[in-house]
Design a protein around this motif. Structure first.
Motif, short mmCIF file in Angstrom:
data_model
loop_
_atom_site.label_atom_id
_atom_site.label_comp_id
_atom_site.label_asym_id
_atom_site.label_seq_id
_atom_site.Cartn_x
_atom_site.Cartn_y
_atom_site.Cartn_z
N GLU A 45 -1.45 -15.69 -29.15
CA GLU A 45 -1.55 -17.11 -28.81
C GLU A 45 -0.94 -17.97 -29.92
O GLU A 45 -0.23 -18.94 -29.65
N GLN A 46 -1.21 -17.60 -31.17
CA GLN A 46 -0.66 -18.35 -32.30
C GLN A 46 0.86 -18.19 -32.37
O GLN A 46 1.58 -19.15 -32.67
N LEU A 47 1.36 -16.99 -32.07
CA LEU A 47 2.81 -16.78 -32.07
C LEU A 47 3.47 -17.62 -30.99
O LEU A 47 4.58 -18.16 -31.20
N THR A 48 2.82 -17.74 -29.84
CA THR A 48 3.37 -18.56 -28.76
C THR A 48 3.45 -20.02 -29.17
O THR A 48 4.44 -20.71 -28.92
N VAL A 49 2.40 -20.50 -29.82
CA VAL A 49 2.39 -21.89 -30.31
C VAL A 49 3.52 -22.12 -31.30
O VAL A 49 4.16 -23.17 -31.31
N ASP A 50 3.78 -21.10 -32.15
CA ASP A 50 4.84 -21.22 -33.15
C ASP A 50 6.23 -20.94 -32.58
O ASP A 50 7.23 -21.00 -33.31
N GLY A 51 6.30 -20.60 -31.28
CA GLY A 51 7.59 -20.33 -30.66
C GLY A 51 8.19 -19.00 -31.06
O GLY A 51 9.43 -18.83 -31.06
N LEU A 52 7.34 -18.02 -31.39
CA LEU A 52 7.81 -16.71 -31.83
C LEU A 52 7.51 -15.65 -30.78
O LEU A 52 6.67 -15.84 -29.90
N GLN A 53 8.19 -14.51 -30.90
CA GLN A 53 8.02 -13.43 -29.94
C GLN A 53 6.67 -12.75 -30.14
O GLN A 53 6.24 -12.52 -31.27
N GLN A 54 6.01 -12.44 -29.04
CA GLN A 54 4.70 -11.81 -29.11
C GLN A 54 4.82 -10.34 -29.52
O GLN A 54 5.87 -9.72 -29.36
#
Length: 234
Positions: A45-54
């Protein structure tokens, strides 16, 4: 005298005789898996917020972020037991089954500890020696618990540094390295919030067991034991 008394206590099944260790060991593995699944979801979820690949679950459980969350809890638990093991040699609490009897403060005599000439036939072999082996074995529990604390604390500091530096790079900031991380608020916040909870739990157990009971538990005095009875287990 009947046959059971002559032959000693009857042995039960492996599962019954080791049920305490097995139950907590299995529960530990179940909770660890649950932590991995929940932590993986939160991290993605945090990676998605940061625009990074899960990350996949496998990638997450081998990451420094998962490792630091696990080891910071381990080191606080081993610290708790290390302090308790060494502390209860000299410190007592009147009325608590968690304390030794008030007149036994200290390391006690060889006779009381069944060491050296006072060892019995069923005593561990090193307990009956009179050289360095006896000294090591007489402190082996505290030494191993202390060693596990140091190892897990070191692992926490290294994995925590890796996770922290990774976060620094995501924010386009310089990594701090191990020495810098040991001096950082992030490291000590993680460490001290675990330490204070463990110390509180020990203190609560010691004092509450003076006045409260749990029938059948060796962590409690017998239900009818006086509040002032010390070092008595039910």
């Amino acid at each position: 005298m009947n046959r059971q008394e002559r032959s000693g206590p009857r042995q039960g099944s492996f599962w019954r005789d080791n049920s305490l260790t097995l139950a907590f060991g299995i529960a530990f593995l179940i909770v660890l898996v649950g932590q991995a699944v929940a932590g993986h979801a939160e991290f993605n979820e945090q990676l998605t917020v940061d625009g990074l690949q899960q990350l996949s679950l496998g990638q997450y459980v081998t990451s420094s972020d998962f490792a630091v969350d696990v080891t910071e809890n381990w080191q606080s638990e081993f610290l708790q037991f290390s302090l308790y093991i060494f502390g209860t040699v000299w410190l007592v609490q009147r009325g608590s089954p968690e304390s030794k009897e008030l007149h036994k403060v200290g390391t006690e005599s060889d006779r009381e500890q069944r060491m050296g000439d006072h060892a019995t036939p069923d005593s561990p072999r090193w307990a009956g020696t009179k050289d360095w082996r006896q000294g090591v074995y007489a402190r082996s529990l505290g030494l191993v618990m202390g060693g596990l604390f140091v190892l897990s604390w070191t692992a926490q500091s290294i994995t925590g540094m890796a996770a922290y530096d990774e976060q620094q790079l995501r924010q386009l900031q310089d990594p701090v390295g191990w020495g810098g991380y040991l001096a950082s608020p992030d490291f000590w916040n993680r460490t001290l919030q675990n330490w204070q909870s463990e110390l509180l739990a020990v203190a609560a157990m010691v004092i509450l067991s003076v006045y409260l009971r749990q029938r059948g538990s060796p962590e409690s005095k017998p239900v009818g034991a006086a509040h002032t009875s010390t070092g008595v287990e039910g």
